[in-house]
Motif scaffolding. Structure first.
Motif, PDB file in Angstrom:
ATOM      1  N   CYS B  21       0.721  -1.094   0.099  1.00 34.84           N
ATOM      2  CA  CYS B  21      -0.029   0.045   0.045  1.00 34.84           C
ATOM      3  C   CYS B  21       0.930   1.090  -0.028  1.00 34.84           C
ATOM      4  CB  CYS B  21      -0.935   0.012   1.147  1.00 34.84           C
ATOM      5  SG  CYS B  21      -2.270  -1.210   1.017  1.00 34.84           S
ATOM      6  N   GLY B  83      -6.038   0.240   2.633  1.00 37.75           N
ATOM      7  CA  GLY B  83      -5.778  -1.087   2.693  1.00 37.75           C
ATOM      8  C   GLY B  83      -6.433  -1.978   3.680  1.00 37.75           C
ATOM      9  N   ALA B 116      -3.217  -5.183  -2.409  1.00 41.00           N
ATOM     10  CA  ALA B 116      -2.974  -3.574  -2.276  1.00 41.00           C
ATOM     11  C   ALA B 116      -3.980  -2.732  -2.801  1.00 41.00           C
ATOM     12  CB  ALA B 116      -1.665  -3.395  -2.569  1.00 41.00           C
TER      13      ALA B 116
END
Ligand code: SF4
Lengths: 369, 163
Positions: B21, B83, B116
């Motif tokens: 992320c 995330g 992600a």
């Protein structure tokens, strides 16, 4: 003039905390820097901010499902982590993956190496204040990410490694088209590397900074670009895992051992990755991409070694014959490089510390897991 | 005064994410996604930040740091949790060193899904956070005006008192 006691006080190193939230660090890492005037005389790393404890999770997950967790050891080399775990488990099971899977794995590994090195180049440029270079490298990187998304299905977490092969099978035409699509990125990268290697300001910041000799690098157990920049020829890809035995490439080597040499190694490796991808696509064999895996892994242990963008990584698995493995362990490249980094910092000035930290390309997330 | 939603400054902290992320947050700031067209600038200084982007889950070591950054940010402020990890711990929820999502430590305004999270959805999260900032700003102004009317001293800007 002053008494001995006072003199000692004045000479005592001052401690400057660095991190964990620091503008040049995308990840939390903390150093206590011991400074004598402007010179760094010592650095004490403190880690643990992103420790999750995912090795123990192997006891709770089915061995085939754990690949999802292994991929998330680190989002930068996610495919290689997933694949390394798979290779270790495949070693336990005693299976050899199909040829096409081996070649596709190599393709994705190199794609990941190219995007990781480019990402590093951007971050390093940002760290020494060259923002336009940062932006330009990341724009070139997006083209690579697009190829990853098209072939594997994910931008950063590819999600295509499974025990027994790979889960995605891009057609040969798709791969060919992707190589075509990477051409502009390659041209861009050539131009950008010229800036990175020849620009006077960059050279001023990198040349002669954080030098590690060949002997020292070996002694301290450095791996990857850190070791190769000091002139030591060591690349696990030479062992020929996946399809590396069937493609030709030369290990990138430099001898200076400073930040500039480490930058040069990574830049050479980007081009090398593209050339390996080209060879892989040209030689791509036909056939299935995965084997059906049945049953439990037998009692035993196995380990796999891969060359990640940051260096050699080791995966160890131990099975007790049940669905869940008994132990999983990763030795990550950044962990191996930390002693050498601390050594490189000694004697550097405070302003060079961010540059030195960045030229080992630290990945804290996989180091702490 | 209402310009805040047109130039929100961002601060990013990686709690214990896997980097997946994080890279996508960085990708948002670079030319292809370009968060700057919404007036966003990334800053390393919490005292100048309006929107706090957090990736990853919370553990006992980084919770105080997260709280510290949040407390230093001036009102109004918005938190974007990016995330699956930041929501609940994601794939790591069962790990021994994961205490849970970001909401266990600081109040969260926007959740961005994904593992992600894609840059498009992160951008969407930032834009929503900017709208929330505007609402908070308005509410804050109203409260202060009301307080003035009633002849009281305007309420102190509380730290960490966001909804
Ligand atoms: S949500 Fe997924 S990609 Fe993002 S930090 Fe967590 S594990 Fe990594």
């Amino acid at each position: 003039m002053s008494s001995g006691h006072e003199a000692r006080e004045a000479n005592a190193p001052s401690v400057i905390p660095f991190g964990p939230q620091h503008p040049v660090l995308p990840e939390p890492l903390h150093f206590d820097l011991l400074l004598q005037d402007e010179k760094v005389v010592g650095a004490v790393p403190q880690i643990g901010y992103i420790h999750r404890g995912l090795e123990l999770l192997v006891e709770k997950r089915d061995y085939a499902d754990y690949v999802h967790v292994a991929e998330r050891i680190c989002g930068i080399c996610s495919f290689m982590h997933g694949m390394g775990y798979c290779e270790a488990v495949e070693g336990l099971l005693g299976v050899a993956v199909p040829d096409r899977a081996r070649f596709l794995r190599t393709f994705w590994c190199e794609l990941e190496r190219a995007h990781s090195h480019l990402m590093w180049m951007g971050l390093a440029a940002d760290a020494f204040g060259f923002e336009s270079l940062f932006m330009a490298t990341w724009r070139a990187r997006e083209l690579i990410i697009d190829v990853a998304e098209e072939t594997a299905g994910g931008r950063v977490i590819f999600g295509s490694a499974i025990v027994g092969g790979v889960s995605k099978d891009p057609s040969d035409e798709t791969l060919m088209r992707c190589m075509e699509a990477l051409k502009p990125a390659r041209d861009d990268i050539k131009k950008l590397s010229r800036v990175m290697l020849q620009d006077a300001t960059v050279r001023h910041r990198l040349e002669g900074v954080g030098v590690i000799s060949k002997e020292k690098a070996y002694e301290l157990g450095a791996v990857g670009p850190m070791l190769r920049a000091s002139g030591y020829d060591f690349d696990i890809r030479r062992r020929g895992y996946a399809a590396y035995g069937e493609v030709g490439f030369e290990t990138a080597l430099e001898t200076a051992g400073d930040c500039m040499a480490r930058a040069a190694i990574r830049i050479k490796e980007i081009e090398q990755s593209f050339s390996i991808m080209e060879q892989v696509v040209a030689k791509m064999p036909a056939g299935p991409v995965s084997l059906p895996i049945k049953g439990m892994p037998p009692v035993g242990e196995c380990f796999a070694r891969l060359e990640q963008p940051r260096g050699e990584v080791i995966y160890y698995v131990k099975s007790n014959g049940s669905r869940n493995l008994e132990r999983f362990r990763v030795r990550t490249p950044t962990f191996a490089n930390v002693p050498a980094m601390v050594e490189a910092m000694r004697g550097a000035s405070l302003a060079d510390v961010p540059t030195i930290i960045l030229t080992i390309d630290p990945c804290i997330s996989c180091t702490e897991r | 005064m209402s310009s805040i939603e047109r130039s929100p400054w961002l601060i990013h902290y990686d709690a214990s994410s896997c980097n997946g992320c994080d890279i996508e947050v960085l990708a948002c700031l670079t030319p292809v996604y370009d968060a700057e067209r919404f007036g966003c600038i990334v800053t390393g200084d919490p005292k100048q930040a309006d929107i706090f982007l957090v990736t990853g889950s919370v553990n006992h070591l980084n919770a105080p740091i997260l709280k510290n950054i949040y407390d230093q940010m001036p009102e109004p402020k918005a938190v974007v949790a990016i995330g699956a990890c930041a929501y609940s711990g994601g794939v790591f929820a069962e790990c021994y060193n994961v205490a849970g999502g970001v909401a266990t430590t600081i109040p969260v305004d926007v959740y961005v899904p994904g593992c992600a999270a894609k840059p498009e959805s992160i951008l969407d999260g930032v834009v929503r956070a900017a709208m929330i900032l505007k609402e908070k700003e308005k509410a804050g102004r109203k409260a202060r005006a009301l307080a003035r009317k009633e002849g009281r001293r305007s309420p102190k800007r509380r730290a960490g008192g966001a909804t």
